[in-house]
Write a protein that holds these residues in place. Structure first.
Motif, mmCIF file in Angstrom:
data_model
loop_
_atom_site.group_PDB
_atom_site.id
_atom_site.type_symbol
_atom_site.label_atom_id
_atom_site.label_comp_id
_atom_site.label_asym_id
_atom_site.label_seq_id
_atom_site.Cartn_x
_atom_site.Cartn_y
_atom_site.Cartn_z
ATOM 1 N N THR A 457 0.847 -1.199 0.000
ATOM 2 C CA THR A 457 0.000 0.000 0.000
ATOM 3 C C THR A 457 0.878 1.243 0.000
ATOM 4 O O THR A 457 2.120 1.154 0.012
ATOM 5 N N GLU A 458 0.220 2.394 -0.006
ATOM 6 C CA GLU A 458 0.972 3.655 0.022
ATOM 7 C C GLU A 458 1.789 3.808 1.295
ATOM 8 O O GLU A 458 2.804 4.503 1.325
ATOM 9 N N PHE A 505 -7.203 -1.388 -4.546
ATOM 10 C CA PHE A 505 -6.462 -1.447 -5.810
ATOM 11 C C PHE A 505 -5.830 -0.094 -6.155
ATOM 12 O O PHE A 505 -4.683 -0.017 -6.599
ATOM 13 N N LYS A 506 -6.567 0.993 -5.899
ATOM 14 C CA LYS A 506 -6.108 2.312 -6.313
ATOM 15 C C LYS A 506 -4.856 2.750 -5.558
ATOM 16 O O LYS A 506 -3.964 3.401 -6.120
ATOM 17 N N ALA A 507 -4.743 2.375 -4.306
ATOM 18 C CA ALA A 507 -3.619 2.830 -3.465
ATOM 19 C C ALA A 507 -2.483 1.831 -3.408
ATOM 20 O O ALA A 507 -1.553 2.009 -2.636
ATOM 21 N N SER A 508 -2.536 0.783 -4.211
ATOM 22 C CA SER A 508 -1.521 -0.278 -4.123
ATOM 23 C C SER A 508 -0.531 -0.170 -5.263
ATOM 24 O O SER A 508 -0.812 0.430 -6.313
ATOM 25 N N HIS A 509 0.618 -0.771 -5.022
ATOM 26 C CA HIS A 509 1.643 -0.850 -6.063
ATOM 27 C C HIS A 509 2.392 -2.173 -5.914
ATOM 28 O O HIS A 509 2.343 -2.829 -4.869
ATOM 29 N N LEU A 510 3.078 -2.540 -6.970
ATOM 30 C CA LEU A 510 3.875 -3.771 -6.987
ATOM 31 C C LEU A 510 5.315 -3.400 -6.688
ATOM 32 O O LEU A 510 5.912 -2.514 -7.329
ATOM 33 N N LYS A 511 5.895 -4.089 -5.724
ATOM 34 C CA LYS A 511 7.274 -3.827 -5.337
ATOM 35 C C LYS A 511 8.135 -5.050 -5.655
ATOM 36 O O LYS A 511 7.810 -6.160 -5.258
#
Length: 1962
Positions: A457-458, A505-511
């Motif tokens: 998440t953010e 989904f909107k605040a997530s990213h793949l690391k």
């Protein structure tokens, strides 16, 4: 006493488990497996009947029966007992029983379908066993049922059995509860199905009708050598796109070779779901299995001794390393071309990764190689089973529960399915690690890079359980990639799924973090990530991450400065295109690496998140209302696939906009257009599978309660302004196309509003809806081109709105509005679409409501009627019918289907639709759940029934519509009740109209049954049609009686009778031709319809009254055909009609115009006969019985009933009884004739034909007589009986005279249709007769016919040209008589004993004329081959009663000899050429005889025991036939038999008389014709004067001239003296013969002649001394000019002849001697005359040829054929001198050709010899021989062999010095150039044509125990014993009939022995 107790209903069915054949009263016989119906029980016994014969009831023991539970079907008129089994099992059982009988017949007839039916029977047995096992799952049971029904249908088609009609589930349809239309349609479906199954060489691929498919895979085993655990990742891979398109299915495998989760060992199943039709049609699909090793970096060999002490690495620290790939091409399985089930296992070879090879590279190696060798895969691989399932997951669970239920993994397609249902919420991101490039950094070698993926998440929080490797795996919080050893550019191509909740989904990213993994475990633990990358899931514009490859920025991590919780990296750019080249970024321990790259690919499958900005703007319209107008416009430009994905959200947004401001209509028009866009999109073929989504949305998700008002307003606006110039026509058209869904939105909105507000504003809504529909009505009135499309769309889609409108609107009002819409449309505008609309209305719910049908039906039927009757537009009527006919013809010519031709030729769609509408209406009205249909049927009946009937009459039978139209007509009549018929009849205004209707319907009914519309295997349809026709004819018969009797309408009555009789005689009602199952089924459902109709015919006939005479004899044939039906009650009811017909004609008036009533007033005008009826009856009876109708039962019943009616009649008794007897006799003969008409034995057919000839001659029926004359002639020609064919045609010619009178029809011949006068036909017949006599070699008979023609040409017609031709032909006949060789036919007596033969043969004796060269053995074999069941009797003694009355067949066959007519006996003593005499000896003979020798010791002569002649008696039988042979048959019955006993003395006298006569005739012949061969005379003289074997006259002297005999027989003194005189009379004959021989004998015969003269001199002195000297009338006044005769001959033929015959062997072999010694003396004596038989020719080299024929007829050596008195020396002399006596005359070429052809006919090869070496002299050469056929008491000779002393004496004779003797170990033969056939077949052979005198043995005393006494003249002084042949009083074979005569008197039979007219020399 215990009573018989009825058994329980469930126990009434039993099966015999053992054969039961007890022969006692009341028992019924049972075979094992036979089913029985049990009625009662008593102790240990059952009472019932077998299903094979239900008429016979009896008892049988319980122990023999296995009782099965059953059910009783009482629905029909007859109870049906059935086993309690599934219907398909009962059907299979019934089919197997029926096929079993046919199968046996196929085996017997060697049918080509035998094997195929055998396979189907075994398949059905196997399927039946599976079904009965009860262990099959539901889906497999359904498949097996379909397979079984398919095999049954195919087998029935193959065996030409009835088609079985089934419903969609495969169950048999019950016609009683099925509408006529439905039954017809199911027949068509079944026909098409069977046609497809039978025509396809292989099963066609199944048509994909589902939108979703599942590929099922089950892992059975993985065989591989591993030291560590592994992960198996399976997916479906598209090689063309080079990517996987499904999720992975993951299986964890241990190093021990077992599953990690041992509980799932046999449950490794996966369903690859969401596959669409595009997936199934991919070019190349592989099932790929990646194998990833989980463990250490490097594989170490494990020391198993210490392995237990090695600590295992925790799973979280294990490394994922590439191990190998397995791949299999599954393209053919996934596209349905190959089918595989879950039981079949497939092996997928496994290929291990090479060093530094990645998984993707290994896969490409496999795809390149395709087929791995054993060396490459080393037996390692994956075992799987697979199957393609159709439907979504829900359907699969229902249809394949055993595959889908339970713990089965799901692997979804990485993309959307073709249909996204509203409840299918999905938010998946598929991430692919593509590749990367990493620098070494501070490492000496490339890194071992491991990528770790997390979703954060953010705030940096890691989302747990959002990552999964695939199906069958638990969710993960992080993903670790495969590690490639020392690889700086790793290529992973690893795919996994990231499922992030929508709200996060909107605040997530793949690391992504990158870590080096060391092979050193200690170092590995200290390793930290050296770099990282990231990417956000949502973009700045609110759309999701694009579905493409992303080149991510790699940031190096400085572990000293980097804080893992610091989220500032999110502010850094993440992808390569976000930065400029050379830009450097450093922040908080992260710095951008310009060299390192990392590429990923994403694929978002989300139903909530979109990547389209325009779509997102509409979905978020409330956030930016100012951009709403632009968003609505942009929506209609968005790609359709994106719209349908978010269909529910888009529709919600649109209706929210519409309802946002109820008072404002600013956006109403735009929202309406957007709705039209979406509805049009869903209606598009590309997205039509989303229509269920839209339906489901309206039903469950739609919630706009106030939308209906606005939608109605906008819709009405567009319709009302349809004709305005500025109206957008395209918009109007799209509006009408979307009418269904617009109305559905309106109705659903109103429903929701009504539910909330309790029905508020209902009236206003109904009014607005009514106005809307009225606007549609107004739209229909326009005639402009601009509105045409809109009108068509409105008509097309309006019926689809009916179900929704009905839920909120009155049904009747709606019906009225719809009829108004239809009627308002102009007549010629959109006719096809109007009919399609009507058809849709018929299928709507309105038609289920009775009140609505009352409104709609009149309009519908009116339009249909109009189209069917219209003739001016070329769509129907004559033009249409002509078009359909031409279509049918064109289809035949092109071989194409009529439907295709019709499409190209423009077949009227309106007519097809009209028929379809009527069909659907009648189908609907058959239902029982739609209320009363009485008025509906009345309306249809009154409006369209007549039109349907007339259209049926005029429509071509080959039209595709005729079957459907007939089904409509049948359906109407079927559903009409009695009051409907009454109503229909009364609605006709005039009587003429009624009569027209009756004529039409009777014509249609008759046509339907005589020329069926439906194929013959449509049994159910045909039987239903027949039942309806029967019902209708019953009603119409009442109408005819009521309306057509007073004002008599002959045509109506006549049509009814013809229609009714045609109905009951149609093949489809003849129950006796059906199988037992079909017969039972038909009777149980329809009864015997023939009986019902016959009763109706009887009522109608007796209702005619005085008008009956109008139908006599016209209806005789029809009624006769009816009565011949084999149904007892029918016959009993209808046969009396014939008596009534007889009375009608008998009492009718002779005066034209008088009626029945007039004859009552004046009886003098009564006709007083029924000749017309009788003539018609006989003529029709002949045709019908020959055609297969009638039987013995009918004959007896006809006689019984008619005789009972005629006997008590006062005036008609005599004629009636005579007529009945005549008909009965005729039927007897016709039935005999029919029973053998198909028999291979044509002789029996000829006999029955002659019996019929006899009968028709007796009753003077010339036309029938001639008919059977022609049939008999044809039979003779088929058998090559040309002589008999000629005699048969003479019967016809005798009915004609030599006049120019016109031929009456009765005498005309079908052979000569152009002959119109008596003379023309008789002349034509005569030429045919001459031709056939010529072919039969009966030239004397041909000459007789020619002479009659000559007389006509000379004296009547003066046709000299024909006369000249005829004389030339007669000349040829005379030449043939004198020159051509004719084989003499032999005659045989055949006695048929026993009742096993047909009636015309039973216990009767016949004389048969044999064929050419046919001897007794050949004839016997031929006869017995035709009688396979007959037994040949070995004795000639008459049979006893036990044989005569036996049910078996016994045959007695022996040879008989013809006795020449007394008037012709005089010819034999005259110098007539033997060629002429031979004809009269064996032709035109009526008397035959045969002799049976037997020994009877004379008690008065005990000393003569050794003398056979003293005890040899002869029993001679003389037979007289009914007519002379040859005649119209090759045989005739024996009419009288006489037997004579000849004493030994009489026998001796006959023998001497015959010998003297033979010698005399031979001398006369040689005197008359010097060219005759001398050999016969030589042998005859030598045989008499030197009787070496038989003892000569010495035996007679010892037997009869001794004092002892004279004393014992004083009454024989005269006979003894007569014998002495005959012996003495032989001397002058011998003297003449010796003198003649001396004159003719060449020098080479000098020694033989000297021997003859010496022997004769000695014999003469002895005889004259004993019996005195006699004189003879044969005198030689002057010597013959012998020298002149030989002079020219020797010069011509001896120049090339070498007399050295050293190679000729004339000595009998050992085998030959044994055969000769086994003969009786009488046979040897007879064989003396055979010495010259087949005497060889001398070829140019002087050697004698050898016979090549070693058959049984020629197996005897020539030496054995010499007379018994002829020594070897004598034979040598004859052979030596034959060259001097043979004359080398040439014969014409045609004669040689004929001889050659005759040789070839006998199957013998004859070598060609030079023409100048022919060994015969002239055509008239006579070699008199007669083959011996022994007539003896027992057919095996019991006489002992010849003694050894006599044998040695014969062999010790010295041979002549003229020949060098060469003995052969087998058969001695004479060598000659050509190959001479057997005795009867050679050209020079005259054995078969030898005179009877020449065959007589010499007149010396001899043993004649088994001699052939055929042609000896009878002695009238001998007393005779006469016996009559056995006969049967009932059936007597009459002689061939004389021809009919004109008068009624019986004809005079022809003379038995007509006088001979010898041919006169021309």
């Amino acid at each position: 006493m215990q009573q018989w107790i009825p058994v329980k209903e469930k126990d009434r069915y039993g099966i015999a488990i053992h054969n039961y054949h007890e022969e006692k009263p009341f028992r019924i016989k049972l075979n094992i497996g036979e089913s029985v119906h049990i009625l009662k029980e008593h102790g240990e016994w059952f009472f019932g009947y077998s299903t094979k014969n239900k008429d016979v009831r009896g008892i049988f023991p319980k122990t023999f029966i296995h009782v099965r539970e059953c059910v009783i079907d009482k629905s029909g008129p007859v109870e049906v007992v059935q086993l309690k089994q599934p219907q398909i099992v009962q059907e299979i059982t019934t089919v197997l029983r029926e096929w079993g009988h046919i199968w046996k017949h196929l085996y017997i007839t060697h049918d080509e379908n035998f094997k195929e039916i055998e396979h189907k029977i075994y398949d059905l047995l196997r399927l039946r066993s599976k079904i009965l096992s009860g262990t099959l799952p539901v889906d497999e049971l359904k498949e097996i049922k379909q397979l079984a029904t398919s095999k049954i249908d195919m087998g029935n088609k193959l065996l030409d059995l009835d088609m079985v009609v089934r419903d969609k589930q495969g169950s048999i349809l019950d016609a009683e509860y099925t509408s006529t239309i439905q039954l017809y349609q199911q027949h068509e479906v079944a026909t098409e199905r069977i046609k497809k199954n039978s025509s396809a060489s292989e099963r066609p691929p199944k048509t994909v009708t589902h939108y979703s498919h599942i590929f099922y895979v089950s892992v059975r085993n993985f065989v591989c050598k591993m030291n560590e655990d592994a992960e198996l990742l399976m997916t479906l891979f598209d090689t063309k796109e080079n990517r996987a398109f499904t999720e992975n299915y993951v299986v964890r495998w241990t190093k021990e070779g077992l599953l990690r989760d041992i509980d799932q060992l046999h449950n490794l199943r996966v369903l690859f779901t969401d596959l669409g039709s595009r997936d199934l049609s991919r070019e190349k699909v592989y099932l790929v299995c990646y194998v990833v090793r989980v463990g250490a970096m490097e594989v170490r060999d494990i020391d198993h001794r210490r392995s237990s002490h090695i600590p295992k690495k925790p799973p979280g620290d294990a490394m994922r390393r590439p191990f190998g790939v397995a791949a299999m091409d599954i393209t053919l399985y996934i596209n349905g071309r190959f089918e595989s089930d879950e039981d079949k296992q497939h092996f997928i070879p496994f290929l291990q990764c090479c060093d530094r090879d990645n998984l993707d590279g290994t896969l490409r190696r496999i795809l390149t190689v395709k087929d791995l060798t054993q060396r490459e895969h080393k037996g390692q691989g994956l075992w799987i089973s697979l199957r393609l399932l159709h439907g979504d997951l829900k359907q699969a669970r229902e249809e394949y529960p055993h595959l889908v239920l339970g713990n089965v993994a799901i692997a979804r397609k990485m993309g959307f399915p073709e249909v996204i249902l509203p409840g299918d919420v999905r938010n998946d991101l598929y991430l692919t690690l593509v590749n990367g490039e990493f620098s070494k950094g501070n490492k000496t070698a490339d890194k071992n890079v491991e990528v770790t993926v997390r979703v954060c998440t953010e705030t940096g929080q890691v989302l747990s359980d959002v990552i999964t490797l695939g199906g069958g795996m638990e969710t993960l919080s992080e993903y670790r990639s495969v590690i490639y050893y020392h690889e700086d550019k790793p290529r992973w191509y690893e795919i996994f799924k990231v499922a992030v909740p929508i709200e996060e989904f909107k605040a997530s990213h793949l690391k992504f973090t990158f870590k080096h993994r060391s092979s050193n475990e200690t170092k590995d633990k200290t390793e930290k990530p050296f770099a990282m990358s990231y990417v956000k899931l949502m973009q700045e514009d609110g759309t999701t991450l694009r579905d493409t490859q992303h080149n991510l920025l790699v940031y190096k991590i400085d572990q000293k400065k980097f804080d893992d919780t610091d989220m500032n990296y999110l502010k850094l750019p993440s992808v390569r295109h976000d930065i400029s080249d050379g830009q450097k970024i450093n922040q908080n321990g992260l710095h951008l690496s310009s060299k390192d790259t990392f590429v990923i690919q994403t694929n978002v499958c989300s139903t909530k998140l979109t990547q389209n900005v325009d779509l997102l703007g509409l979905l978020n319209w409330s956030s930016h209302p100012e951009r709403l107008h632009a968003s609505l416009e942009a929506l209609m430009k968005v790609d359709g696939e994106e719209v349908v994905k978010f269909l529910q959200d888009v529709l919600d947004a649109l209706f929210n906009i519409l309802m946002h401001d109820p008072e404002s209509n600013e956006y109403d028009q735009m929202v309406f257009e957007c709705l039209l866009f979406i509805i049009g999109l869903v209606s598009d073929l590309k997205y039509q599978h989303f229509q269920p989504v839209l339906d489901l949305y309206i039903q469950e998700s739609f919630s706009a309660t106030l939308a209906y008002n606005k939608l109605i307003t906008v819709l009405k606006f567009h319709i009302d302004n349809a004709n305005l110039p500025d109206q957008d026509k395209d918009l109007l058209f799209r509006t009408m196309k979307s009418l269904q869904y617009i109305i559905r939105f309106i109705v659903q909105s109103r429903k929701l509003f009504s539910e909330i507000n309790d029905g508020k504003d209902q009236e206003e809504f109904e009014m607005s809806l009514k106005q809307l529909l009225q606007s549609c009505t107004s739209l229909m009135c326009y005639t402009t081109d601009g509105t045409l499309l809109a009108q068509g769309a409105c008509l097309k889609y309006l019926p689809y709105t009916i179900p929704d409108i009905l839920s909120v609107f009155d049904a009747v009002h709606l019906s009225e509005l719809l009829t108004e819409i239809i009627n308002k449309l102009p007549q010629n505008r959109l006719p096809t679409q109007k009919l399609m609309t009507i058809n849709d209305i018929v299928h709507s719910d309105l038609f289920l409501i009775s009140d609505c049908r009352a409104v709609l039906l009149p309009v519908v039927t009116a339009h249909v009627k109009e189209l069917l009757e219209v003739k001016d537009e070329g769509r129907a009527g004559v033009t249409y019918r002509n078009k359909t006919k031409s279509d049918a013809k064109l289809a035949k010519m092109l071989g194409a289907s009529r439907q295709k031709i019709s499409t190209h030729r423009g077949l009227s769609e309106e007519i097809e639709l009209s028929v379809k509408i009527l069909s659907d209406i009648m189908d609907l009205l058959f239902r029982s759940d739609i209320g009363s249909t009485v008025h509906d049927i009345s309306g249809i009946m009154l409006n369209v029934l007549r039109t349907v009937i007339q259209t049926t009459i005029s429509m071509d039978r080959e039209s595709p519509l005729v079957g459907n139209l007939v089904a409509v007509m049948i359906s109407i009549f079927r559903q009409m009740r009695p009051h409907h018929f009454v109503e229909y009849i009364k609605h006709f205004v005039t009587r003429t109209d009624l009569l027209d209707f009756l004529m039409e319907i009777l014509l249609v009914f008759k046509d339907l049954v005589s020329r069926p519309v439906y194929p013959k295997d449509w049994s159910e349809m045909i039987m239903l049609q027949n039942s309806v026709i029967l019902k209708s004819l019953r009603f119409f018969s009442h109408t005819i009686r009521e309306y057509c009797t007073e004002n008599f309408e002959h045509q109506a009555w006549n049509n009814f009778f013809h229609c009714a009789v045609t109905f009951l005689t149609q093949p489809s009602l003849q129950l006796e031709t059906f199988s037992q199952n079909k017969r039972s089924r038909v009777i149980s459902r329809y009864k015997d319809m023939r009986r019902e109709m016959s009763f109706e015919i009887r009522i109608m006939w007796f209702s005619l009254g005085q008008h009956k005479i109008h139908f006599v004899p016209g209806l005789v044939g029809q009624f006769l055909e009816m009565t011949l039906i084999p149904e007892t009650e029918l016959r009993r009811a209808t046969i009396p009609i014939f008596f009534d017909m007889m009375q009608c004609e008998f009492y009718s008036s002779r005066v034209t115009g008088e009626s029945f009533g007039d004859t009552k007033r004046d009886s003098s005008h009564i006709k007083a006969n029924f000749s017309e009826f009788e003539n018609e009856m006989i003529a029709k009876l002949d045709i019908l019985v020959e055609g297969g109708r009638g039987d013995e039962h009918y004959k007896d019943m006809f006689y019984e009933i008619m005789n009972q009616l005629c006997e008590p009649h006062a005036t008609m008794r005599e004629q009636g009884v005579k007529f009945v007897k005549t008909v009965t006799r005729l039927m007897e003969r016709l039935l005999e004739y029919r029973s053998i008409i198909t028999d291979e034995n044509k002789e029996n057919r000829m006999s029955c034909t002659v019996n019929l000839l006899d009968f028709y001659s007796e009753i003077n029926r010339k036309e029938m007589y001639i008919r059977y004359v022609n049939k008999l002639c044809d039979l003779h020609l088929e058998c090559d009986n040309y002589t008999e064919a000629a005699y048969t045609l003479k019967l016809h010619s005798k009915l004609l005279n030599w006049s120019a009178d016109t031929l009456p029809p009765l005498l005309k011949s079908i052979r000569y249709p152009r002959c119109q006068t008596h003379r023309e036909l008789k002349e034509a017949l005569y030429y045919s007769i001459i031709h056939y006599f010529d072919k039969g070699k009966m030239w004397e008979c041909a000459l007789t016919v020619c002479k009659e023609l000559v007389k006509q040409y000379e004296e009547e017609t003066f046709d000299y040209q024909q006369l000249g031709n005829l004389h030339r032909r007669m000349s040829e006949f005379y030449d043939k008589i004198m020159k051509q060789i004719r084989p003499e036919p032999e005659y045989f007596r055949v006695a048929y004993y026993g009742r096993g033969f047909p009636a015309f043969l039973q216990n009767k004796v016949f004389i048969y004329r044999g064929k050419e060269y046919e001897r007794l053995s050949d004839f016997s074999n031929r006869t017995l081959n035709q009688l396979p069941n007959a037994e040949l009797m070995n004795k000639l003694t008459p049979p006893g009663e036990e044989i005569l009355e036996s049910p078996h067949q016994y045959v007695q066959i022996n040879k008989v000899d013809p006795v020449m007519d007394d008037k012709r006996q005089r010819l034999s003593g005259k110098p007539i050429n033997d060629q002429i005499l031979k004809y009269y000896r064996v032709n035109d003979v009526q008397i035959f005889r045969f002799s049976r020798p037997f020994h009877q010791k004379d008690p008065t002569m005990p000393n003569d025991a050794d003398n056979e002649f003293a005890s040899l008696w002869i029993e001679r039988t003389v037979l007289v036939t009914s007519y002379s042979l040859p005649g119209i048959l090759r045989w005739f019955p024996v009419t009288s038999t006489e037997k004579h006993l000849l004493s030994p003395l009489h026998n001796a006298i006959e023998t001497m008389e015959a010998a003297n006569k033979s010698l005399r005739d031979l001398i006369i012949a040689h005197r008359s014709d010097p060219s005759l061969q001398l050999n016969p005379l030589t042998m005859k003289l030598n045989g008499i004067v030197d009787p070496a074997v038989m003892g000569g006259i010495n035996n007679y002297e010892k037997a009869f001239f001794s004092e002892e005999y004279i004393t014992a027989h004083p009454n024989d003194e005269i006979l003894i003296q007569k014998l002495k005189d005959l012996i003495a009379s032989q001397i002058p004959l011998l003297e003449a013969g010796v003198i003649l021989h001396r004159q003719r004998a060449p020098s080479s015969l000098g020694p033989l002649h000297e021997h003859i003269e010496e022997s004769f001199s000695k014999m003469r002195s002895e005889i004259e001394a004993k019996y005195g000297k006699k004189t003879s009338d044969l005198k030689f006044d002057s010597p013959f000019p012998v020298t002149m005769r030989y002079h020219g001959h020797l010069n011509n033929s001896h120049s090339n002849v070498d007399h050295r015959l050293s190679e000729a062997s004339l000595t009998s072999s050992e085998g030959s001697r044994s055969r000769v010694s086994s003969l009786t003396r009488s046979q040897v004596a007879t064989l003396k005359n055979l010495a010259t038989f087949n005497f060889p020719a001398i070829n140019s080299s002087g050697t004698l040829g050898r016979s090549a024929n070693t058959g049984h007829q020629n197996s005897k050596s020539h030496s054995s054929l010499l007379p018994s008195g002829t020594t070897s020396r004598t034979a040598a002399l004859i052979a030596r001198t034959s060259t001097g006596t043979l004359k080398g005359n040439k014969r014409d070429k045609s004669s040689k050709d004929k001889r050659r052809s005759r040789k070839s006919d006998q199957g013998l090869t004859v070598a060609q010899s030079p023409p100048n070496t022919q060994w015969y002299t002239t055509e008239s050469i006579e070699i008199p021989t007669t083959p011996v056929f022994e007539l003896r008491q027992e057919l095996t000779p019991k006489r002992p062999l010849r003694s050894e002393i006599e044998r040695e004496r014969r062999l010790s004779r010295t041979s002549s010095g003229h020949f060098s003797i060469k003995s052969s170990p087998s058969t001695s033969t004479l060598r000659f150039n050509g190959t001479i056939p057997g005795n009867r077949d050679s050209i020079g052979t005259t054995d078969s044509t030898a005179s009877e005198e020449d065959a007589i043995p010499p007149p010396l005393p001899q043993k004649v125990r088994e001699a052939d006494y055929c042609n000896l003249p009878g002695d009238t002084d001998v007393p005779c014993e006469s016996t009559q042949p056995p006969s049967t009083p009932k059936v007597r074979t009459k002689p061939p009939p004389p021809e009919p005569v004109e008068d009624s008197r019986p004809p005079t039979p022809p003379p038995k022995r007509p006088p001979l007219k010898p041919p006169t020399a021309s």
